[in-house]
Design a protein around this motif. Sequence first.
Motif, PDB file in Angstrom:
ATOM      1  N   LYS A 183       0.820  -1.210   0.000  1.00 34.77           N
ATOM      2  CA  LYS A 183       0.000   0.000   0.000  1.00 34.77           C
ATOM      3  C   LYS A 183       0.853   1.260   0.000  1.00 34.77           C
ATOM      4  O   LYS A 183       0.438   2.300  -0.518  1.00 34.77           O
ATOM      5  N   LEU A 184       2.044   1.177   0.571  1.00 30.55           N
ATOM      6  CA  LEU A 184       2.927   2.345   0.600  1.00 30.55           C
ATOM      7  C   LEU A 184       3.323   2.785  -0.803  1.00 30.55           C
ATOM      8  O   LEU A 184       3.618   3.958  -1.036  1.00 30.55           O
ATOM      9  N   ASN A 185       3.338   1.833  -1.748  1.00 28.29           N
ATOM     10  CA  ASN A 185       3.737   2.148  -3.119  1.00 28.29           C
ATOM     11  C   ASN A 185       2.666   1.770  -4.132  1.00 28.29           C
ATOM     12  O   ASN A 185       2.963   1.614  -5.318  1.00 28.29           O
ATOM     13  N   ASN A 186       1.428   1.628  -3.667  1.00 31.06           N
ATOM     14  CA  ASN A 186       0.307   1.272  -4.546  1.00 31.06           C
ATOM     15  C   ASN A 186       0.588  -0.012  -5.319  1.00 31.06           C
ATOM     16  O   ASN A 186       0.355  -0.104  -6.530  1.00 31.06           O
ATOM     17  N   VAL A 187       1.104  -1.016  -4.610  1.00 31.13           N
ATOM     18  CA  VAL A 187       1.449  -2.301  -5.209  1.00 31.13           C
ATOM     19  C   VAL A 187       0.641  -3.393  -4.521  1.00 31.13           C
ATOM     20  O   VAL A 187       0.532  -3.421  -3.295  1.00 31.13           O
ATOM     21  N   GLN A 188       0.066  -4.298  -5.323  1.00 28.84           N
ATOM     22  CA  GLN A 188      -0.688  -5.423  -4.779  1.00 28.84           C
ATOM     23  C   GLN A 188      -0.004  -6.723  -5.168  1.00 28.84           C
ATOM     24  O   GLN A 188       0.320  -6.953  -6.335  1.00 28.84           O
ATOM     25  N   ALA A 189       0.234  -7.594  -4.185  1.00 33.43           N
ATOM     26  CA  ALA A 189       0.913  -8.865  -4.434  1.00 33.43           C
ATOM     27  C   ALA A 189       0.079  -9.753  -5.368  1.00 33.43           C
ATOM     28  O   ALA A 189      -1.149  -9.714  -5.315  1.00 33.43           O
ATOM     29  N   PHE A 198      18.796   7.590  -9.223  1.00 34.51           N
ATOM     30  CA  PHE A 198      19.743   8.256 -10.104  1.00 34.51           C
ATOM     31  C   PHE A 198      19.512   9.761 -10.036  1.00 34.51           C
ATOM     32  O   PHE A 198      18.425  10.220  -9.689  1.00 34.51           O
ATOM     33  N   ASP A 199      20.539  10.515 -10.422  1.00 36.13           N
ATOM     34  CA  ASP A 199      20.452  11.972 -10.329  1.00 36.13           C
ATOM     35  C   ASP A 199      19.281  12.539 -11.118  1.00 36.13           C
ATOM     36  O   ASP A 199      18.574  13.424 -10.649  1.00 36.13           O
ATOM     37  N   ILE A 200      19.078  12.039 -12.333  1.00 32.77           N
ATOM     38  CA  ILE A 200      18.023  12.603 -13.173  1.00 32.77           C
ATOM     39  C   ILE A 200      16.847  11.650 -13.340  1.00 32.77           C
ATOM     40  O   ILE A 200      15.952  11.900 -14.135  1.00 32.77           O
ATOM     41  N   ASP A 201      16.845  10.565 -12.601  1.00 28.10           N
ATOM     42  CA  ASP A 201      15.764   9.592 -12.757  1.00 28.10           C
ATOM     43  C   ASP A 201      15.589   8.798 -11.469  1.00 28.10           C
ATOM     44  O   ASP A 201      16.097   7.698 -11.328  1.00 28.10           O
ATOM     45  N   SER A 202      14.879   9.364 -10.509  1.00 28.88           N
ATOM     46  CA  SER A 202      14.549   8.661  -9.273  1.00 28.88           C
ATOM     47  C   SER A 202      13.064   8.334  -9.319  1.00 28.88           C
ATOM     48  O   SER A 202      12.219   9.219  -9.199  1.00 28.88           O
ATOM     49  N   SER A 203      12.749   7.072  -9.528  1.00 31.73           N
ATOM     50  CA  SER A 203      11.356   6.681  -9.692  1.00 31.73           C
ATOM     51  C   SER A 203      11.178   5.231  -9.278  1.00 31.73           C
ATOM     52  O   SER A 203      12.130   4.543  -8.918  1.00 31.73           O
ATOM     53  N   VAL A 204       9.927   4.759  -9.327  1.00 31.26           N
ATOM     54  CA  VAL A 204       9.598   3.381  -8.983  1.00 31.26           C
ATOM     55  C   VAL A 204       8.965   2.719 -10.199  1.00 31.26           C
ATOM     56  O   VAL A 204       8.007   3.243 -10.770  1.00 31.26           O
ATOM     57  N   GLU A 205       9.510   1.583 -10.612  1.00 31.11           N
ATOM     58  CA  GLU A 205       8.937   0.796 -11.696  1.00 31.11           C
ATOM     59  C   GLU A 205       8.318  -0.458 -11.088  1.00 31.11           C
ATOM     60  O   GLU A 205       8.888  -1.053 -10.168  1.00 31.11           O
ATOM     61  N   THR A 206       7.151  -0.873 -11.584  1.00 28.75           N
ATOM     62  CA  THR A 206       6.483  -2.046 -11.021  1.00 28.75           C
ATOM     63  C   THR A 206       6.213  -3.097 -12.091  1.00 28.75           C
ATOM     64  O   THR A 206       6.032  -2.781 -13.273  1.00 28.75           O
TER      65      THR A 206
END
Length: 376
Positions: A183-189, A198-206
């Motif tokens: 839920k902290l990252n809007n992810v469901q198992a 990264f300096d120019i790319d800080s993100s979350v991929e799912t």
Amino acid sequence: MKFTTAISPLLLAGGAAATIQNLTLSTFWPFVQDHDLSMVSYVSPWCKFCTDIAPKFDEAAASLESEGIPLIRVDCTMEEDICDDVPIFPTLRIFRKGEATVYHGIRTAEAIVNTMRRNTLPLVTDLSSPSDLDTFRKQDRVSVVGYFDDATQSEAKANFTSLAEKVRNKYSFATTSDPKFGKLNNVQAPAIAAFKNFDIDSSVETFNKLFTLEHMEQWLENNTAPFISEYGLDIGLSSLKLRETYTAYLYASTREERERLKQEIAPVASKFKGRILFVTIDPEDKSPVAKSPKDFGFTPGVWPALGVTDPETKEYTFAFPKQGSYEALSSSDAETFLQSVLDGSAEKITKEAKGQQEGLQSFWGEQAKLGKRGGK
């Protein structure tokens, strides 16, 4: 037969010299077996690429010595018995209690240090609290978390562990079965989240599709590099071979110029995220796996330049004609060129054109002059 391994005596931040290991044939194996973790570089004095990697390996050794992680160099012309199974020079191997795996990663000091530190962690960390997740996600350039229900998703979790075993030298891995973490990252198992720092790319991929080893590894390769990578730091040849997207090579001579190039082209590159991987590279990089700018027909010494390879053939197939202009690379001209590559309307560099490189260089040289007069 005398066997000598050495870490060059670089000065550490505290002023102490890195330890030099002097081992014999009879003491080499006890040494690597007694240490939880070590790295050995097998080299030959006549090998140019061994000479190129030496200062980077020494720098890594100096950084890791205070952490109790020895890096060792073997001169295979002196110790043939130790090197009888070494196929090429240089070969790097990571030893865990004497068990060796070949290091296929990027050969920079930073990459080697990050890899060895990664190997001090558990293969897969078990996250027990939200603060654990927050700490873990920030500890590496790419941190990968698997969200699995232990009761119903054991096969997917087992495949995730197999993935960690295969690519632990590139990423840090953790798992959790607690729904509140998702839920902290809007992810469901079941799902995987890759946290990029990264300096120019800080993100979350799912990822929440087929949890086979092949599909998960391919997804990681395609989604965890920054959308503008530095060749030799963020990405290497093995990663590029696995990618299914176009690759745009951005040539600039110095690290400072490549950093400037990243900033200039970032607005354009962001529009093609996921479809084109952008890689900055030193045009003078002579390593056997570096992409040579001459194969795009670029005029030597006139930088920056942009060339694009096809994802299927990996050939040098498209060249942006406005060589030598930072302004052009941050303009709509570059965006139009890249879109034409994706649309299939861009003109390819044919084999005949490659054979007429002087003519190509003359044409792009004139474009570069125009770019210099009107560029930055």
